[in-house]
Design an enzyme around this catalytic site. Sequence first.
Site, PDB file in Angstrom:
ATOM      1  N   HIS A 157       0.818  -1.219   0.000  1.00 20.62           N
ATOM      2  CA  HIS A 157       0.000   0.000   0.000  1.00 20.62           C
ATOM      3  C   HIS A 157       0.851   1.268   0.000  1.00 20.62           C
ATOM      4  O   HIS A 157       0.347   2.341  -0.313  1.00 20.62           O
ATOM      5  CB  HIS A 157      -1.038  -0.016   1.130  1.00 20.62           C
ATOM      6  CG  HIS A 157      -0.515   0.263   2.503  1.00 20.62           C
ATOM      7  ND1 HIS A 157      -0.166  -0.722   3.398  1.00 20.62           N
ATOM      8  CD2 HIS A 157      -0.284   1.425   3.140  1.00 20.62           C
ATOM      9  CE1 HIS A 157       0.227  -0.172   4.528  1.00 20.62           C
ATOM     10  NE2 HIS A 157       0.169   1.134   4.399  1.00 20.62           N
ATOM     11  N   ASP A 169       1.322  -7.689   2.281  1.00 23.59           N
ATOM     12  CA  ASP A 169       1.422  -6.250   2.026  1.00 23.59           C
ATOM     13  C   ASP A 169       2.874  -5.792   1.832  1.00 23.59           C
ATOM     14  O   ASP A 169       3.457  -5.157   2.709  1.00 23.59           O
ATOM     15  CB  ASP A 169       0.756  -5.509   3.194  1.00 23.59           C
ATOM     16  CG  ASP A 169       0.411  -4.067   2.834  1.00 23.59           C
ATOM     17  OD1 ASP A 169       0.922  -3.562   1.822  1.00 23.59           O
ATOM     18  OD2 ASP A 169      -0.359  -3.450   3.584  1.00 23.59           O
ATOM     19  N   SER A 228       4.081   2.214   8.382  1.00 23.47           N
ATOM     20  CA  SER A 228       3.872   1.217   7.337  1.00 23.47           C
ATOM     21  C   SER A 228       5.174   0.964   6.605  1.00 23.47           C
ATOM     22  O   SER A 228       5.855   1.907   6.200  1.00 23.47           O
ATOM     23  CB  SER A 228       2.843   1.707   6.334  1.00 23.47           C
ATOM     24  OG  SER A 228       1.584   1.366   6.785  1.00 23.47           O
TER      25      SER A 228
HETATM   26  N1  ARG Z   1      -4.445   0.178   7.441  1.00 20.82           N
HETATM   27  C1  ARG Z   1      -3.160   0.207   6.832  1.00 20.82           C
HETATM   28  C2  ARG Z   1      -2.589   1.618   6.899  1.00 20.82           C
HETATM   29  O1  ARG Z   1      -3.076   2.423   7.606  1.00 20.82           O
HETATM   30  C3  ARG Z   1      -3.177  -0.355   5.456  1.00 20.82           C
HETATM   31  C4  ARG Z   1      -3.948   0.431   4.442  1.00 20.82           C
HETATM   32  C5  ARG Z   1      -3.973  -0.087   3.042  1.00 20.82           C
HETATM   33  N2  ARG Z   1      -5.003  -1.054   2.815  1.00 20.82           N
HETATM   34  C6  ARG Z   1      -6.304  -0.787   2.466  1.00 20.82           C
HETATM   35  N3  ARG Z   1      -7.126  -1.787   2.367  1.00 20.82           N
HETATM   36  N4  ARG Z   1      -6.780   0.426   2.225  1.00 20.82           N
HETATM   37  O2  ARG Z   1      -1.961   2.156   6.058  1.00 20.82           O
HETATM   38  N1  GLU Z   2      -0.968   1.184   7.593  1.00 23.66           N
HETATM   39  C1  GLU Z   2      -0.433   2.289   8.333  1.00 23.66           C
HETATM   40  C2  GLU Z   2       0.489   3.206   7.535  1.00 23.66           C
HETATM   41  O1  GLU Z   2       0.260   3.511   6.399  1.00 23.66           O
HETATM   42  C3  GLU Z   2       0.284   1.745   9.490  1.00 23.66           C
HETATM   43  C4  GLU Z   2      -0.719   1.232  10.355  1.00 23.66           C
HETATM   44  C5  GLU Z   2      -0.958   2.122  11.502  1.00 23.66           C
HETATM   45  O2  GLU Z   2      -1.501   3.231  11.360  1.00 23.66           O
HETATM   46  O3  GLU Z   2      -0.562   1.644  12.537  1.00 23.66           O
HETATM   47  O4  GLU Z   2       1.436   3.752   8.042  1.00 23.66           O
END
Ligand code: ARG
Ligand code: GLU
Length: 730
Positions: free
Chosen positions: A86, A223, A666
């Site tokens: 991502h 990921d 991330s």
């Molecule tokens: N929750 C994770 C973050 O904050 C991954 C986001 C990407 N995935 C998604 N399904 N939108 O970045």
């Molecule tokens: N998926 C998140 C990011 O883009 C990290 C997850 C979180 O916020 O802990 O940094």
Amino acid sequence: MKIRHILPSIAAFLLVSTASFADDGMWLPSLISQRIADMQAKGFKLTAEDIYSVNQASLKDAVVLFGSGCTGEIVSKDGLLLTNHHCGYSQIQQHSSVEHDYLKDGFWAMRRSEELPNPGLTVKFLDRMEDVTGIILKGCQETMTEAQRDSLVRANSSALMKQATAEGKGLRASVEAMYYGNQYYLFVYREFSDVRLVGAPPSSIGKFGGDTDNWMWPRHTGDFSMFRVYADKNNEPVAYSEDNVPYQPKRFLKISTKGVKEGDFTFVYGFPGSTQEYIHSKAVAYTAEISDPVKIDLRTRRLDIQKKYMSASQAVRIQYSSKNASVSNAWKKWQGEAKGLIRNDIVTKKADYEKRFEAWAHGTRYEGITTKLGRLYDELEKYSLAVDYYSETAYTTEIASFANRWVSMASREVSTLDEIMKLLDDIKALESSFFKDYYLPIDKESFIAVMNVFEKDMAQDMKPAWYLEQLASYGSVEAWAEEIFSKSIFRSPASCEEAVRTVEPIVAAGLGTTLKEGTMDKALEFFKADPAYQFYTNMYKWYTTDIYPRRTELNREITLLMRDYMNGQMEFEPHKDFFPDANLTLRVAYGNVGGYSPKDGVWYNPVSTLKGIIEKDNPEIFDYNIPQTLRDIYADGIAKGGAAAEKVKNQPVCFLATNHTTGGNSGSPVINADGELIGLNFDRVWEGTMSDLAFDPSFCRNITLDIRYLLFLVKEIGGAQWLIDEMLGN
Ligand code: ARG
Ligand code: GLU
């Protein structure tokens, strides 16, 4: 021999017992010696100098700020970089088309010459960081207003940054406030701008579970994506060129395939973006009870519209995939956050803390501080709400922000014919990058949906006067939308081109050897009258004149009080270690692999496996439809039986640990007790997303992609053995 062994552990014991070490915290690497005893007590086997050193290569030299909001790590002597899928998503998307859909099918370079350049993408290595509080606060006086202090701090900072970046290629510097401006740190980075895409799994793996599983456990997302940093012949940062060579890092991470088990020490080394662990109960209440719900509702509407058009057309799906992912990511996080804050009674807990604090503060210089803060938050509320509405409604209108970008570009000073031709080229490039990912029906329907909420829910006395007049003259949001989306110049490439042709005579008339004063202004009048441009400018003007100044003023007063309150909290709890809130600077978070209980009667194991992917697999459900190859590999293994079957079933995928992380983390390397890479951080669990405001070690968990799944995928799905050799052969 024995005694030498025992002494340090006694010292460690004494340290541990005087300070109360908790699991939370995002610590500054340059001060990690203050935590190292605790890290070692929890299992870490290396030293503070191994983590951060200015004298020798250390782990910090293998960690980068990837783009503007992710972390990456270097895993080979030839600059191979790992980050999340991502995090590389928009790059993967940029290279994708209906014919070469790398989002859908994945991408694997089979040799270096196939790696794809990404203009605009940079990575930054931290060269050094230092406490510069004395320099930054030089000249500051107690009697100064916060605005005066601000401008002095800014002036001192820019002088220092200028000095720090004067020598050496690609140097970038920033000065960051810690503890609300009680301390300042200088960060000096080396920025590389030739960063090429090397590999990415198909989204059905890299985004497996999609938004259904996002922010949740059990998780099975692969990921990750792979890039390579390039440099010039002297190993220095340089713009993309075919002649560039792979960057030779000072340090890269060694990969461990030993695996993890419950209780193992882990640490996350990366760039957490923003937390607010020490704020007032009223700020928490605003987030949980007002802001999150408002924003969630507005985004639900936009997401529904996107989904409708994306599922109807593959082209639209590609166009909006990156936009959709970022809209839905925060949308889902806010839901977990609001739930967690309410379920765990954080507002009451903070309010109780404030009561205890005030009882202690009686008669000190801190007396009354939380009451004053409370009053400021009360006053701030309507401004915060206006910002939330503005940023989730008017500001999200794509055609309007494009109109604004177009006009700002066209406002560039030009006088010769050459300059005019260059400007036209730049405008063409801007148009094609915008229209590549623009689908008007989505924008129009979203405009109607969110502006109707703005009309209905925004306090009448906070609405912009211009907006009220316009709405009255159009009669409805729908009619207004009709005007914008069927008449705006900025609705299509053809209408842009036609508009440029319309003003050509004006420009031609003003062009001698150079352009006559005022010619462009006259030509631009035509564009500035455009309804999409008008919408953008007037709403923005309202924001900058009616909302922003007062809000900034209040926030300044809050920061000033928070600075004192922060000091007060430290005196109130002298045995607690206070880490500075995250601010996208390099941090160390550490903890142990561990499961948790999401609710009564349920325990989550900390490790997920390929077996779980197969259990979720369903060709009918977009988020759970894995590639056939993966099904086949699994089926093959099972068919073989015995050890082969056990191996595919137990193929590790993700794991949980107690590291305190947030957005920006991330792609961060997750490192074991021996300083080796065991995974890539990519998420947090649903119950724990409240950790940006209140970390609770009993259930806040970070989610890591197990490095062994990454290796499995590169080999089995990507067939890119050369990358495995590079990563493991070092
Ligand atoms: N929750 C994770 C973050 O904050 C991954 C986001 C990407 N995935 C998604 N399904 N939108 O970045
Ligand atoms: N998926 C998140 C990011 O883009 C990290 C997850 C979180 O916020 O802990 O940094």
